[in-house]
Motif scaffolding. Structure first.
Motif, PDB file in Angstrom:
ATOM      1  N   PHE A  10      -6.511 -12.860 -28.440  1.00 40.80           N
ATOM      2  CA  PHE A  10      -7.901 -13.170 -28.792  1.00 40.80           C
ATOM      3  C   PHE A  10      -8.555 -11.975 -29.489  1.00 40.80           C
ATOM      4  N   ALA A  11      -8.341 -10.784 -28.937  1.00 39.87           N
ATOM      5  CA  ALA A  11      -8.931  -9.584 -29.532  1.00 39.87           C
ATOM      6  C   ALA A  11      -8.366  -9.342 -30.923  1.00 39.87           C
ATOM      7  N   LEU A  12      -7.077  -9.571 -31.107  1.00 37.04           N
ATOM      8  CA  LEU A  12      -6.458  -9.391 -32.418  1.00 37.04           C
ATOM      9  C   LEU A  12      -7.015 -10.387 -33.433  1.00 37.04           C
ATOM     10  N   ILE A  13      -7.128 -11.643 -33.033  1.00 43.06           N
ATOM     11  CA  ILE A  13      -7.654 -12.673 -33.933  1.00 43.06           C
ATOM     12  C   ILE A  13      -9.108 -12.379 -34.293  1.00 43.06           C
ATOM     13  N   MET A  14      -9.906 -11.975 -33.326  1.00 48.74           N
ATOM     14  CA  MET A  14     -11.305 -11.637 -33.597  1.00 48.74           C
ATOM     15  C   MET A  14     -11.392 -10.440 -34.547  1.00 48.74           C
ATOM     16  N   PHE A  15     -10.535  -9.448 -34.346  1.00 51.81           N
ATOM     17  CA  PHE A  15     -10.532  -8.293 -35.235  1.00 51.81           C
ATOM     18  C   PHE A  15     -10.180  -8.707 -36.660  1.00 51.81           C
ATOM     19  N   VAL A  16      -9.173  -9.556 -36.821  1.00 50.64           N
ATOM     20  CA  VAL A  16      -8.761 -10.008 -38.151  1.00 50.64           C
ATOM     21  C   VAL A  16      -9.873 -10.819 -38.813  1.00 50.64           C
ATOM     22  N   VAL A  17     -10.526 -11.711 -38.063  1.00 49.28           N
ATOM     23  CA  VAL A  17     -11.614 -12.526 -38.617  1.00 49.28           C
ATOM     24  C   VAL A  17     -12.781 -11.642 -39.033  1.00 49.28           C
ATOM     25  N   ILE A  18     -13.150 -10.700 -38.202  1.00 56.57           N
ATOM     26  CA  ILE A  18     -14.269  -9.806 -38.537  1.00 56.57           C
ATOM     27  C   ILE A  18     -13.913  -8.941 -39.741  1.00 56.57           C
ATOM     28  N   ALA A  19     -12.691  -8.440 -39.800  1.00 57.31           N
ATOM     29  CA  ALA A  19     -12.267  -7.626 -40.941  1.00 57.31           C
ATOM     30  C   ALA A  19     -12.269  -8.457 -42.226  1.00 57.31           C
ATOM     31  N   TYR A  20     -11.811  -9.696 -42.142  1.00 58.16           N
ATOM     32  CA  TYR A  20     -11.797 -10.561 -43.327  1.00 58.16           C
ATOM     33  C   TYR A  20     -13.207 -10.807 -43.841  1.00 58.16           C
ATOM     34  N   PHE A  21     -14.123 -11.193 -42.940  1.00 56.67           N
ATOM     35  CA  PHE A  21     -15.494 -11.467 -43.384  1.00 56.67           C
ATOM     36  C   PHE A  21     -16.202 -10.197 -43.845  1.00 56.67           C
ATOM     37  N   GLY A  22     -15.873  -9.070 -43.257  1.00 57.39           N
ATOM     38  CA  GLY A  22     -16.433  -7.805 -43.730  1.00 57.39           C
ATOM     39  C   GLY A  22     -15.968  -7.487 -45.144  1.00 57.39           C
ATOM     40  N   THR A  23     -14.694  -7.730 -45.399  1.00 51.61           N
ATOM     41  CA  THR A  23     -14.144  -7.499 -46.745  1.00 51.61           C
ATOM     42  C   THR A  23     -14.779  -8.441 -47.761  1.00 51.61           C
ATOM     43  N   VAL A  24     -14.941  -9.710 -47.395  1.00 48.52           N
ATOM     44  CA  VAL A  24     -15.568 -10.685 -48.290  1.00 48.52           C
ATOM     45  C   VAL A  24     -17.006 -10.281 -48.583  1.00 48.52           C
ATOM     46  N   LEU A  25     -17.739  -9.879 -47.549  1.00 44.78           N
ATOM     47  CA  LEU A  25     -19.136  -9.468 -47.730  1.00 44.78           C
ATOM     48  C   LEU A  25     -19.220  -8.247 -48.649  1.00 44.78           C
ATOM     49  N   PHE A  26     -18.343  -7.280 -48.441  1.00 47.63           N
ATOM     50  CA  PHE A  26     -18.346  -6.080 -49.280  1.00 47.63           C
ATOM     51  C   PHE A  26     -18.043  -6.416 -50.733  1.00 47.63           C
ATOM     52  N   SER A  27     -17.046  -7.277 -50.958  1.00 51.45           N
ATOM     53  CA  SER A  27     -16.686  -7.622 -52.337  1.00 51.45           C
ATOM     54  C   SER A  27     -17.804  -8.410 -53.017  1.00 51.45           C
ATOM     55  N   GLN A  28     -18.496  -9.249 -52.279  1.00 48.23           N
ATOM     56  CA  GLN A  28     -19.623  -9.986 -52.866  1.00 48.23           C
ATOM     57  C   GLN A  28     -20.765  -9.045 -53.233  1.00 48.23           C
ATOM     58  N   GLN A  29     -21.051  -8.079 -52.384  1.00 44.77           N
ATOM     59  CA  GLN A  29     -22.112  -7.118 -52.687  1.00 44.77           C
ATOM     60  C   GLN A  29     -21.747  -6.275 -53.906  1.00 44.77           C
ATOM     61  N   LEU A  30     -20.481  -5.908 -53.997  1.00 47.53           N
ATOM     62  CA  LEU A  30     -20.025  -5.145 -55.160  1.00 47.53           C
ATOM     63  C   LEU A  30     -20.164  -5.977 -56.437  1.00 47.53           C
ATOM     64  N   HIS A  31     -19.786  -7.243 -56.367  1.00 42.16           N
ATOM     65  CA  HIS A  31     -19.915  -8.133 -57.518  1.00 42.16           C
ATOM     66  C   HIS A  31     -21.384  -8.312 -57.900  1.00 42.16           C
ATOM     67  N   LEU A  32     -22.261  -8.480 -56.920  1.00 36.88           N
ATOM     68  CA  LEU A  32     -23.690  -8.635 -57.207  1.00 36.88           C
ATOM     69  C   LEU A  32     -24.284  -7.379 -57.838  1.00 36.88           C
ATOM     70  N   SER A  33     -23.811  -6.218 -57.436  1.00 38.76           N
ATOM     71  CA  SER A  33     -24.325  -4.991 -58.056  1.00 38.76           C
ATOM     72  C   SER A  33     -23.886  -4.902 -59.512  1.00 38.76           C
ATOM     73  N   HIS A  34     -22.658  -5.351 -59.817  1.00 37.44           N
ATOM     74  CA  HIS A  34     -22.202  -5.377 -61.218  1.00 37.44           C
ATOM     75  C   HIS A  34     -23.017  -6.380 -62.031  1.00 37.44           C
ATOM     76  N   VAL A  35     -23.302  -7.521 -61.454  1.00 38.14           N
ATOM     77  CA  VAL A  35     -24.099  -8.535 -62.153  1.00 38.14           C
ATOM     78  C   VAL A  35     -25.508  -8.006 -62.414  1.00 38.14           C
ATOM     79  N   ALA A  36     -26.090  -7.328 -61.430  1.00 32.21           N
ATOM     80  CA  ALA A  36     -27.434  -6.768 -61.610  1.00 32.21           C
ATOM     81  C   ALA A  36     -27.437  -5.709 -62.707  1.00 32.21           C
ATOM     82  N   GLU A  37     -26.411  -4.891 -62.776  1.00 27.50           N
ATOM     83  CA  GLU A  37     -26.316  -3.862 -63.822  1.00 27.50           C
ATOM     84  C   GLU A  37     -26.185  -4.514 -65.200  1.00 27.50           C
ATOM     85  N   ASN A  38     -25.347  -5.535 -65.290  1.00 28.68           N
ATOM     86  CA  ASN A  38     -25.202  -6.253 -66.566  1.00 28.68           C
ATOM     87  C   ASN A  38     -26.510  -6.919 -66.971  1.00 28.68           C
ATOM     88  N   GLN A  39     -27.257  -7.437 -66.003  1.00 26.04           N
ATOM     89  CA  GLN A  39     -28.553  -8.063 -66.291  1.00 26.04           C
ATOM     90  C   GLN A  39     -29.543  -7.030 -66.819  1.00 26.04           C
TER      91      GLN A  39
END
Length: 91
Positions: A10-39
């Motif tokens: 359970f702890a391993l699965i929770m760690f993997v899920v949290i790490a995955y969503f953290g990575t997705v959130l980080f990549s989305q924020q990075l993409h949004l910052s690039h879009v804002a710069e291009n704008q």
């Protein structure tokens, strides 16, 4: 109470899920910052193009007036009407 000895899946699965969503959130924020710069860059280019467009419209309107055309022909090109002598300053 009986304690389990073994791997906590359970702890391993929770760690993997949290790490995955953290990575997705980080990549989305990075993409949004690039879009804002291009704008921001596109907005600056648009403002410059609009200023150039206003300048060219003003020049076009000036070229529609015959008095302005005559003034420009006299001043810039040194032209004169029939019977007039063009003035040429000494160099």
């Amino acid at each position: 109470m009986k304690k389990r000895k073994g791997f906590n899946w359970f702890a391993l699965i929770m760690f993997v899920v949290i790490a995955y969503f953290g990575t997705v959130l980080f990549s989305q924020q990075l993409h949004l910052s690039h879009v804002a710069e291009n704008q921001r860059i596109a907005d600056k280019r648009l403002a410059a193009a609009q200023a150039e467009n206003d300048k060219l419209r003003k020049q076009y309107e000036e070229l529609q007036n015959l008095d302005n055309i005559e003034r420009m022909a006299r001043e810039d090109l040194g032209l004169a009407k029939d019977g007039e002598l063009p003035y040429q300053p000494a160099r």
